[in-house]
Design a protein around this motif. Sequence first.
Motif, PDB file in Angstrom:
ATOM      1  N   THR A  53       0.826  -1.207   0.000  1.00 49.32           N
ATOM      2  CA  THR A  53       0.000   0.000   0.000  1.00 49.32           C
ATOM      3  C   THR A  53       0.860   1.257   0.000  1.00 49.32           C
ATOM      4  O   THR A  53       0.444   2.300  -0.483  1.00 49.32           O
ATOM      5  N   ALA A  54       2.066   1.163   0.538  1.00 48.40           N
ATOM      6  CA  ALA A  54       2.925   2.347   0.573  1.00 48.40           C
ATOM      7  C   ALA A  54       3.266   2.811  -0.835  1.00 48.40           C
ATOM      8  O   ALA A  54       3.425   4.001  -1.078  1.00 48.40           O
ATOM      9  N   GLU A  55       3.368   1.853  -1.757  1.00 54.00           N
ATOM     10  CA  GLU A  55       3.755   2.215  -3.126  1.00 54.00           C
ATOM     11  C   GLU A  55       2.559   2.379  -4.044  1.00 54.00           C
ATOM     12  O   GLU A  55       2.619   3.131  -5.007  1.00 54.00           O
ATOM     13  N   PHE A  56       1.498   1.636  -3.767  1.00 58.01           N
ATOM     14  CA  PHE A  56       0.411   1.575  -4.746  1.00 58.01           C
ATOM     15  C   PHE A  56      -0.910   2.093  -4.206  1.00 58.01           C
ATOM     16  O   PHE A  56      -1.961   1.783  -4.734  1.00 58.01           O
ATOM     17  N   LEU A  57      -0.841   2.849  -3.137  1.00 57.42           N
ATOM     18  CA  LEU A  57      -2.083   3.323  -2.522  1.00 57.42           C
ATOM     19  C   LEU A  57      -2.888   4.204  -3.468  1.00 57.42           C
ATOM     20  O   LEU A  57      -2.400   5.202  -3.973  1.00 57.42           O
ATOM     21  N   LYS A  58      -4.109   3.776  -3.725  1.00 61.14           N
ATOM     22  CA  LYS A  58      -4.963   4.558  -4.635  1.00 61.14           C
ATOM     23  C   LYS A  58      -6.283   4.902  -3.977  1.00 61.14           C
ATOM     24  O   LYS A  58      -6.942   5.836  -4.350  1.00 61.14           O
ATOM     25  N   ASP A  59      -6.667   4.082  -3.005  1.00 62.55           N
ATOM     26  CA  ASP A  59      -7.979   4.265  -2.434  1.00 62.55           C
ATOM     27  C   ASP A  59      -7.986   3.761  -0.996  1.00 62.55           C
ATOM     28  O   ASP A  59      -7.189   2.902  -0.644  1.00 62.55           O
ATOM     29  N   THR A  60      -8.874   4.304  -0.213  1.00 64.09           N
ATOM     30  CA  THR A  60      -8.943   3.887   1.181  1.00 64.09           C
ATOM     31  C   THR A  60     -10.380   3.618   1.592  1.00 64.09           C
ATOM     32  O   THR A  60     -11.317   4.153   1.008  1.00 64.09           O
ATOM     33  N   VAL A  61     -10.503   2.775   2.613  1.00 65.21           N
ATOM     34  CA  VAL A  61     -11.808   2.495   3.196  1.00 65.21           C
ATOM     35  C   VAL A  61     -11.646   2.549   4.707  1.00 65.21           C
ATOM     36  O   VAL A  61     -10.667   2.041   5.245  1.00 65.21           O
ATOM     37  N   ILE A  62     -12.586   3.171   5.355  1.00 70.20           N
ATOM     38  CA  ILE A  62     -12.557   3.162   6.819  1.00 70.20           C
ATOM     39  C   ILE A  62     -13.487   2.071   7.310  1.00 70.20           C
ATOM     40  O   ILE A  62     -14.678   2.063   6.995  1.00 70.20           O
ATOM     41  N   TYR A  63     -12.918   1.128   8.013  1.00 68.67           N
ATOM     42  CA  TYR A  63     -13.706   0.005   8.499  1.00 68.67           C
ATOM     43  C   TYR A  63     -13.421  -0.179   9.974  1.00 68.67           C
ATOM     44  O   TYR A  63     -12.269  -0.352  10.376  1.00 68.67           O
ATOM     45  N   LYS A  64     -14.435  -0.116  10.775  1.00 70.07           N
ATOM     46  CA  LYS A  64     -14.312  -0.218  12.228  1.00 70.07           C
ATOM     47  C   LYS A  64     -13.246   0.730  12.781  1.00 70.07           C
ATOM     48  O   LYS A  64     -12.403   0.340  13.582  1.00 70.07           O
ATOM     49  N   GLY A  65     -13.252   1.941  12.262  1.00 68.72           N
ATOM     50  CA  GLY A  65     -12.354   2.967  12.777  1.00 68.72           C
ATOM     51  C   GLY A  65     -10.927   2.875  12.277  1.00 68.72           C
ATOM     52  O   GLY A  65     -10.080   3.659  12.668  1.00 68.72           O
ATOM     53  N   LYS A  66     -10.657   1.910  11.406  1.00 69.94           N
ATOM     54  CA  LYS A  66      -9.313   1.773  10.855  1.00 69.94           C
ATOM     55  C   LYS A  66      -9.332   2.139   9.378  1.00 69.94           C
ATOM     56  O   LYS A  66     -10.292   1.852   8.671  1.00 69.94           O
ATOM     57  N   ILE A  67      -8.228   2.741   8.938  1.00 66.72           N
ATOM     58  CA  ILE A  67      -8.141   3.107   7.522  1.00 66.72           C
ATOM     59  C   ILE A  67      -7.375   2.026   6.784  1.00 66.72           C
ATOM     60  O   ILE A  67      -6.219   1.736   7.094  1.00 66.72           O
TER      61      ILE A  67
END
Length: 89
Positions: A53-67
């Motif tokens: 994810t450090a190199e290819f992060l494109k999108d995020t989801v917040i699930y149970k308070g975690k990203i």
Amino acid sequence: MKSNILMILLSVSALSCAQEAPKVKQVSKMKPKTELKGVKVVNTDDPVCHMKTAEFLKDTVIYKGKIYGFCSDHCKKEFRKSPAKYALK
Ligand SMILES: [Zn+2]
């Protein structure tokens, strides 16, 4: 030319979550709305395809308070389908 369009769509979606690093880096074509480089995500690997994810992060989801970070919209959708399966314990 319906079939041609379908073929393009299929190949695009197949490429969007490649296991290996993409050979051509897309820089500015599809800029995310928000800058994701400084975003801290709880997962070092994409839980769906295991890319970094450090190199290819494109999108995020917040699930149970975690990203959670994802390499693509496709992986985000997969996660959303069954978050319990992919979420960190
Ligand atoms: Zn992915």
